[in-house]
Design a protein around this motif. Structure first.
Motif, PDB file in Angstrom:
ATOM      1  N   TYR A  93      29.316   5.343 -15.975  1.00 57.18           N
ATOM      2  CA  TYR A  93      29.730   4.686 -17.213  1.00 57.18           C
ATOM      3  C   TYR A  93      30.038   3.217 -16.915  1.00 57.18           C
ATOM      4  O   TYR A  93      30.752   2.894 -15.970  1.00 57.18           O
ATOM      5  N   ALA A  94      29.487   2.312 -17.715  1.00 56.19           N
ATOM      6  CA  ALA A  94      29.633   0.868 -17.474  1.00 56.19           C
ATOM      7  C   ALA A  94      30.329   0.156 -18.624  1.00 56.19           C
ATOM      8  O   ALA A  94      30.213  -1.060 -18.765  1.00 56.19           O
ATOM      9  N   GLY A  95      31.078   0.897 -19.448  1.00 62.12           N
ATOM     10  CA  GLY A  95      31.803   0.268 -20.547  1.00 62.12           C
ATOM     11  C   GLY A  95      31.079   0.385 -21.876  1.00 62.12           C
ATOM     12  O   GLY A  95      30.030   1.040 -21.980  1.00 62.12           O
ATOM     13  N   ASP A  96      31.642  -0.234 -22.889  1.00 61.93           N
ATOM     14  CA  ASP A  96      31.084  -0.239 -24.233  1.00 61.93           C
ATOM     15  C   ASP A  96      30.692  -1.664 -24.609  1.00 61.93           C
ATOM     16  O   ASP A  96      31.399  -2.618 -24.271  1.00 61.93           O
ATOM     17  N   ALA A  97      29.587  -1.781 -25.313  1.00 61.08           N
ATOM     18  CA  ALA A  97      29.162  -3.110 -25.733  1.00 61.08           C
ATOM     19  C   ALA A  97      30.158  -3.730 -26.703  1.00 61.08           C
ATOM     20  O   ALA A  97      30.351  -4.949 -26.721  1.00 61.08           O
ATOM     21  N   ILE A  98      30.793  -2.892 -27.521  1.00 63.00           N
ATOM     22  CA  ILE A  98      31.809  -3.348 -28.477  1.00 63.00           C
ATOM     23  C   ILE A  98      33.015  -2.434 -28.344  1.00 63.00           C
ATOM     24  O   ILE A  98      32.872  -1.204 -28.341  1.00 63.00           O
ATOM     25  N   ASP A  99      34.194  -3.017 -28.228  1.00 64.84           N
ATOM     26  CA  ASP A  99      35.404  -2.221 -28.155  1.00 64.84           C
ATOM     27  C   ASP A  99      35.711  -1.626 -29.515  1.00 64.84           C
ATOM     28  O   ASP A  99      35.596  -2.299 -30.542  1.00 64.84           O
ATOM     29  N   VAL A 100      36.120  -0.356 -29.519  1.00 65.04           N
ATOM     30  CA  VAL A 100      36.369   0.317 -30.786  1.00 65.04           C
ATOM     31  C   VAL A 100      37.469  -0.376 -31.586  1.00 65.04           C
ATOM     32  O   VAL A 100      37.488  -0.317 -32.826  1.00 65.04           O
ATOM     33  N   ALA A 108      34.443  -8.207 -37.737  1.00 63.70           N
ATOM     34  CA  ALA A 108      35.080  -8.203 -39.054  1.00 63.70           C
ATOM     35  C   ALA A 108      34.059  -8.205 -40.181  1.00 63.70           C
ATOM     36  O   ALA A 108      34.365  -7.770 -41.295  1.00 63.70           O
ATOM     37  N   TRP A 109      32.845  -8.684 -39.896  1.00 67.26           N
ATOM     38  CA  TRP A 109      31.836  -8.777 -40.964  1.00 67.26           C
ATOM     39  C   TRP A 109      31.137  -7.448 -41.223  1.00 67.26           C
ATOM     40  O   TRP A 109      30.397  -7.311 -42.190  1.00 67.26           O
ATOM     41  N   TRP A 110      31.368  -6.448 -40.360  1.00 65.26           N
ATOM     42  CA  TRP A 110      30.764  -5.142 -40.620  1.00 65.26           C
ATOM     43  C   TRP A 110      31.285  -4.566 -41.939  1.00 65.26           C
ATOM     44  O   TRP A 110      32.494  -4.632 -42.208  1.00 65.26           O
ATOM     45  N   PRO A 111      30.423  -3.957 -42.740  1.00 71.18           N
ATOM     46  CA  PRO A 111      30.910  -3.277 -43.945  1.00 71.18           C
ATOM     47  C   PRO A 111      31.835  -2.117 -43.588  1.00 71.18           C
ATOM     48  O   PRO A 111      31.746  -1.549 -42.506  1.00 71.18           O
ATOM     49  N   ALA A 112      32.724  -1.793 -44.497  1.00 63.83           N
ATOM     50  CA  ALA A 112      33.649  -0.687 -44.276  1.00 63.83           C
ATOM     51  C   ALA A 112      32.876   0.600 -44.026  1.00 63.83           C
ATOM     52  O   ALA A 112      31.857   0.868 -44.659  1.00 63.83           O
TER      53      ALA A 112
END
Length: 733
Positions: free
Chosen positions: A103-110, A115-119
């Motif tokens: 495992y080498a991590g996540d590209a984006i932290d949960v 912020a621009w992602w839709p809900a």
């Protein structure tokens, strides 16, 4: 042998370009290593992510310019078995050998989603490329749209570059499941689509936005997951269809079509166009009844020997479902386990197929070649002028590769050198040379892979950014010496090189595994429909479930049966089923069907039936094409039964997979094999449009209950207005 080797090496040295030697690590008088006798390869067993992560759907893979392999997956609960209750957003894995992953991590932290992602968004289906000196990680938004992350390193840190494509893409489909492809002129293309159309459009020069018109290149029920590779003058579009994520009812599989243009039209092996309103042939991998369901959503990597490998996910039939989990979007999710699988991808008669057609592997298999021959590894090197050669020469068929940076960089293969200089790939040996233009925007100051394959006395060289079957230039040279050292060279400018070495060139598999064969005709379980009136009157072996409301009759040597309004779906069990006993043991049942369906969900075909809620059905089905008002004729292979492993146990569930092309008249076959060890019926489908050439598809398994045998049946149902004509039912041992 030593004298012959020394003589050939001396000739090889004479043919090498005259360069000042910066470093030479070869040992004088050392015998040539035979590339045909490398140490026995290791083995692997699917899933290769066992013990690392619980699941890794939609895997994208790449060999980094550091020489290691990297994989990127859909947001999922990868550590559920460790007690984690949530998901990881675009998890990453690293490997030195494509078999053992960390495992080498996540590209984006949960906790740090853009912020621009839709809900309600979850990030799906990443695709990885190396472009203009950076790693480009595109991903899909579950709410629609395609985002981009870039980094100088394969595991980040990643820069958020926003949207590549919005949800209103101009393609009548879900805007997910994207993949980038770069052509040999340097132009970039984006493929995307899901449920039931795949589209493509040109991108801008830095592959950060779609700029060209949108072209529809594929139609198919639940078609998605496009992935394009270039090979031998064709562009091969691989994609998945069927149900991806329904536990042991997942009918996912990988298919392929090819074109002479990245914009299509793409044709299947039978010659059909991928936009035809029918299901398609061209199976690359499907379920084979060995414990892996729903194999699909692939990428392709090449090992150091030049052997291609399909990297994909599969559903473990024995343990297919997660308990309910809290998603990265905060919602309660019920998900299917889809760990990472790899298998050999063979190119046979111009088409890719996994394990020569045998399907997903179980048990130990020969692993990819991921280490160089002893004494041929250069490692990292920096040259201002001259060459650095391996400690040992190699003899015979060999594959040499390295990541090179700098104008005037060269890859040495015995008496020949492949140069990147002045905007061209130049392969030279003495006074002979072969050249090919690199793209106008080729930047020699960024790393590029140079791969040279010597088979016999022919040397073929390819230049690419990321080793993902996207060659920017190719060239070949004949009459090269079949022996010599390998290494890197510089013609006078600063050159850097990494991951340089040689491996024995793979021997391609050229013959497919044999298709199933049918045995002798079993007249007691067959009917040519030569009589008149009701089928059960002409042959008392037939009997009905729920009678025959549409009055099927024997006419002109066929059973003519108008479609009924009832169905055999979930709890809606109103359709009539015409049944007869099946023989004991393994058998194949076949029918010739003429069908004129013209309304959504009309269908007719074969059934292997246990109860209303436990059966397998192979039919010519008319299915609505999602997001359009058009209809798609499909060879549909469906399983219905209980799904007790679901986090909400379901007494009746079904899932489809799809076979080859349909026709007004077509032949359908079901091959039933009883697996005593697993206590299941393994049933494989096949279809034909001429009764001679058969397209064999995937396999469904259905547990044997209380020792009951399946029964042979026919259906004509769902919506009125069409007529099914069955020419015969023939059963073979």
């Amino acid at each position: 042998m030593r004298r012959l080797g020394t003589l050939v090496l001396a000739l090889s040295a004479l043919l090498l370009p005259a360069l000042t030697v910066t470093a030479v690590t070869s040992a004088p008088g050392q015998a040539a290593e035979r590339s045909t006798t490398r140490p026995a390869a290791g083995t692997y067993t699917n899933p290769v992510t066992a013990g690392t992560v619980d699941t890794f759907p939609d895997p994208a893979t790449i060999r980094g310019h550091d020489g290691r392999w990297y994989a990127y997956g859909t947001t999922n609960p990868i550590f559920s078995s460790r007690g984690e209750t949530g998901e990881h957003v675009l998890p990453m894995l690293r490997s030195d050998d494509l078999v053992h992953w960390t495992y080498a991590g996540d590209a984006i932290d949960v906790a740090d989603q853009p912020a621009w992602w839709p809900a309600g968004t979850r990030a799906w289906a990443p695709d990885i490329r190396f472009l203009d000196g950076q790693y480009h990680l595109t991903y899909s938004l579950s709410t629609g749209g395609i985002g981009l992350l870039t980094s100088d390193a394969p595991t980040g840190p990643w820069t958020d570059d926003g949207l590549v494509l919005t949800a209103s893409s101009g393609c009548p489909t879900g805007v997910i499941d994207q993949a980038v492809f770069t052509d040999d002129d340097g132009s970039h293309y984006l493929y995307w689509g899901s449920y039931d159309t795949i589209c493509v459009a040109r991108m801008n020069a830095d592959a950060t936005a779609v700029t060209g018109p949108v072209t529809q290149v594929g139609h198919g029920k639940r078609m998605e997951g496009a992935y394009v590779v270039a090979r031998d003058g064709y562009y091969y579009l691989m994609y998945s269809d069927g149900s991806c994520c329904d536990g042991a009812f997942s009918g996912y599989q990988v298919k392929v079509a090819r074109s002479t243009s990245p914009l299509g039209p793409f044709r299947t092996p039978s010659g059909g166009v991928l936009t035809d309103l029918t299901s398609h042939d061209g199976l690359v991998v499907g379920s084979s009844g060995n414990g892996w369901d729903g194999p699909g959503h692939n990428s392709v990597v090449t090992d150091l020997a030049g052997q291609d490998w399909l990297v994909y996910h599969g559903v473990p039939e024995a343990d297919p479902d997660f308990p309910a989990v809290t998603g990265a979007n905060g919602a309660l999710l019920r998900l299917t386990k889809r760990p990472l699988l790899i298998d050999r991808l063979d190119w046979i008669d111009g088409w890719p197929v996994v394990n020569a057609g045998a399907g997903p592997s179980t048990g130990p298999r020969t692993a990819p070649v991921t280490s160089h021959l002893p004494g041929t590894t250069i490692g990292s090197a920096t040259l201002d002028r001259g060459r650095r050669l391996s400690g040992r020469p190699v003899l015979g068929d060999v594959r040499v590769e390295g990541s090179l940076t700098g104008d005037g960089a060269g890859l040495v293969v015995g008496g020949a050198t492949a140069w990147l200089r002045d905007g061209r790939l130049v392969v030279s040996s003495g006074l002979r040379r072969s050249t090919s233009a690199l793209p106008d925007d080729f930047d020699p100051t960024t790393p590029h892979w140079v791969v040279a394959e010597r088979r016999g006395r022919t040397l073929c060289v390819e230049v690419s950014s990321d080793r993902l079957h996207e060659p920017l230039a190719t060239a070949s040279l004949d009459r090269v010496l079949p022996v010599g050292r390998v290494g890197v060279a510089s013609s006078g400018t600063r050159v850097t090189a990494t991951a340089v070495g040689a491996a024995r060139l793979h021997r391609p598999v050229t013959t497919r595994v044999a298709d199933p064969t049918v045995g002798s005709l079993l007249p007691a379980y067959s009917d040519e429909f030569d009589g008149a009136g009701r089928p059960e009157a002409a042959d008392p072996a037939w009997r009905w479930v729920r009678g025959a409301s549409a009055s099927p009759t024997l006419t002109g040597g066929s059973l003519v049966w108008p479609t009924q309004a009832g169905d055999l779906y979930g709890t809606d069990n109103r359709a009539s089923v015409l049944l007869r006993d099946a023989p004991a043991g393994d058998f194949t049942v076949e029918t010739k069907l003429t069908f004129d369906g013209n309304r959504g969900n009309q269908q007719a075909g074969l059934v292997l039936y246990d109860t209303n809620d436990r059966y397998l059905k192979l039919s010519h089905s008319v299915l609505p094409l999602s997001h359009t008002d058009r209809l798609l004729h499909s060879t549909e292979f469906l399983k219905e039964g209980p799904r007790p492993t679901y986090s909400l146990p379901t007494p009746v569930f079904d899932g489809p997979m799809f076979g080859g092309r349909t026709a007004g008249t077509m032949w359908l076959r079901l091959r039933s094999t009883r697996d005593a060890a697993s206590g299941t019926y393994d049933v494989r489908m096949a279809s034909s449009t001429d009764g001679r050439t058969w397209e064999w598809g995937g396999t469904w398994t259905l547990p044997v209950v209380d020792g009951r045998s399946l029964q042979i049946g026919l259906v004509s149902m769902n919506a009125t207005g069409a007529t099914a004509s069955f020419d015969h039912v023939r059963t073979y041992g």
